[in-house]
Design an enzyme around this catalytic site. Structure first.
Site, PDB file in Angstrom:
ATOM      1  N   LYS A  30       0.846  -1.202   0.000  1.00  0.00           N
ATOM      2  CA  LYS A  30       0.000   0.000   0.000  1.00  0.00           C
ATOM      3  C   LYS A  30       0.879   1.248   0.000  1.00  0.00           C
ATOM      4  O   LYS A  30       0.598   2.217  -0.719  1.00  0.00           O
ATOM      5  CB  LYS A  30      -0.932  -0.020   1.222  1.00  0.00           C
ATOM      6  CG  LYS A  30      -2.016  -1.081   1.094  1.00  0.00           C
ATOM      7  CD  LYS A  30      -2.830  -1.264   2.360  1.00  0.00           C
ATOM      8  CE  LYS A  30      -3.790  -2.449   2.183  1.00  0.00           C
ATOM      9  NZ  LYS A  30      -4.570  -2.742   3.380  1.00  0.00           N
ATOM     10  N   GLN A  78      -4.537  -1.558   9.117  1.00  0.00           N
ATOM     11  CA  GLN A  78      -4.399  -2.895   8.533  1.00  0.00           C
ATOM     12  C   GLN A  78      -5.065  -3.930   9.438  1.00  0.00           C
ATOM     13  O   GLN A  78      -4.762  -4.014  10.629  1.00  0.00           O
ATOM     14  CB  GLN A  78      -2.904  -3.216   8.336  1.00  0.00           C
ATOM     15  CG  GLN A  78      -2.640  -4.555   7.669  1.00  0.00           C
ATOM     16  CD  GLN A  78      -3.207  -4.635   6.252  1.00  0.00           C
ATOM     17  OE1 GLN A  78      -3.078  -3.707   5.461  1.00  0.00           O
ATOM     18  NE2 GLN A  78      -3.859  -5.748   5.937  1.00  0.00           N
ATOM     19  N   ASP A  88     -11.064   2.421   3.308  1.00  0.00           N
ATOM     20  CA  ASP A  88     -11.361   0.993   3.123  1.00  0.00           C
ATOM     21  C   ASP A  88     -12.851   0.761   2.877  1.00  0.00           C
ATOM     22  O   ASP A  88     -13.245  -0.315   2.443  1.00  0.00           O
ATOM     23  CB  ASP A  88     -10.938   0.190   4.370  1.00  0.00           C
ATOM     24  CG  ASP A  88      -9.521  -0.351   4.247  1.00  0.00           C
ATOM     25  OD1 ASP A  88      -9.114  -0.698   3.123  1.00  0.00           O
ATOM     26  OD2 ASP A  88      -8.829  -0.434   5.277  1.00  0.00           O
TER      27      ASP A  88
END
Ligand code: NDP
Length: 281
Positions: A52, A96, A119
């Site tokens: 990422k 994460q 997200d």
């Protein structure tokens, strides 16, 4: 023989478009900032976080990295999120997952401001998707829509069957196909006659989490088959939820694993990061 849907190529296209957009935003004085938080040092998570950060760098997004020790408390993580929610230089916050067991995932997801929820997991983002309001969309299903659109596969009016109803793949996938005017059926472990339902599909999206379970007996001749699954088979080779060798001869188009849906997830995360700079202006 099915046409292969090339997720590697399409994800690169998207990243290149985003790179141009970010450069144009920079010229107007807007720099996009992302906070990437990892708690603990699970090796798989470290790989995802690294990828990422690399993607941010490629596109021109400034990323701030927070690598917190395993024993970080929930309150400590919440106060970092609170600080980042208030930071005007940060447009997106990525935690994460999974987080260590002593931290409640739902509490963390809800703590991230929906304006920075790149997200797309916050209940407000999910609600916005279901009623057609602006908000972030979960990256993997958003990537599937891009794969279909960019390979010229029409969704409108098609019978779309989604196998799986998870919050991050199956449910948002179904809502997105509906938004594109597909006729959508969601299936799950309690569905009766799964094969018969799947055989109705013009577009079959498989997110079942079971290696190679979906073979040709679930697929109508000429269907488009999208395989979201990622596993290692008995020879340690990557494979999906679809038995590719069985399905490929009868499908019209199919995503390979690797190189299908997988690369799209990060591309769409980057898309959300770029959107974050302007979505709620
Ligand atoms: P989950 O395990 O959360 O969900 C699986 C779904 O499949 C559930 O809804 C379950 O039903 C359903 N299911 C399980 N067994 C059956 C069965 N025998 N018949 C019918 N339905 C069944 O998985 P995810 O949605 O998180 O992920 C799905 C797959 O996608 C996994 O292989 C995962 O690794 C992969 N993945 C890939 C990503 C990528 O970037 N390419 C990102 C995210 C996931 P029920 O709800 O009734 O239990």
């Amino acid at each position: 023989m099915a046409k292969l849907i090339d997720g590697k190529m399409i994800s690169q296209q998207i990243k290149d478009e985003l790179k141009e957009k970010v450069a144009a935003l920079k010229e107007t004085g807007k720099e996009i900032g992302m906070a990437v938080i990892q708690v603990g040092n699970d090796p798989a998570s470290s790989v995802y976080v690294g990828n990422k950060k690399k993607a941010c760098e490629y596109i021109g997004i400034r990323s701030e990295s927070y690598e917190l020790p395993e024993e970080t408390t929930q309150d400590e993580l919440l106060s970092l999120i609170e600080k980042l929610n208030a930071d005007e230089k940060i447009h997106g916050i990525l935690v994460q997952l999974p987080v260590p067991k002593h931290i409640d995932e739902d509490t963390i997801i809800k703590a991230i401001s929906p304006k920075k929820d790149v997200d797309g997991f916050h209940p407000q983002s999910v609600g916005a998707l279901s009623i057609g309001q602006p908000g972030f969309v979960s990256c993997t299903p958003a990537g599937v829509i891009q794969l279909l659109k960019r390979t010229g596969i029409e969704i409108e009016g098609k019978e779309c069957v989604v196998i799986g109803r998870s919050n991050i793949v199956g449910k948002p996938m179904s809502l997105l196909l509906l938004r594109e005017n597909g006729t959508v059926t969601i299936t799950h472990s309690k569905t009766k006659d799964l094969k018969e339902v799947c055989k109705r599909a013009d577009i079959l999206v498989v997110a079942i989490g079971r290696p190679k379970m979906i073979d040709a007996s679930y697929v109508k001749e000429g269907a488009v088959v999208i395989d979201v699954g990622i596993h290692r088979d008995e020879n340690n080779k990557l494979c999906g939820d679809v038995d590719f060798d069985s399905v490929e001869p009868i499908a019209s188009s199919i995503t390979p694993v690797p190189g299908g849906v997988g690369p799209m997830t990060i591309a769409m995360l980057m898309y959300n990061c770029v959107e974050a700079a302007t979505m709620f202006d």
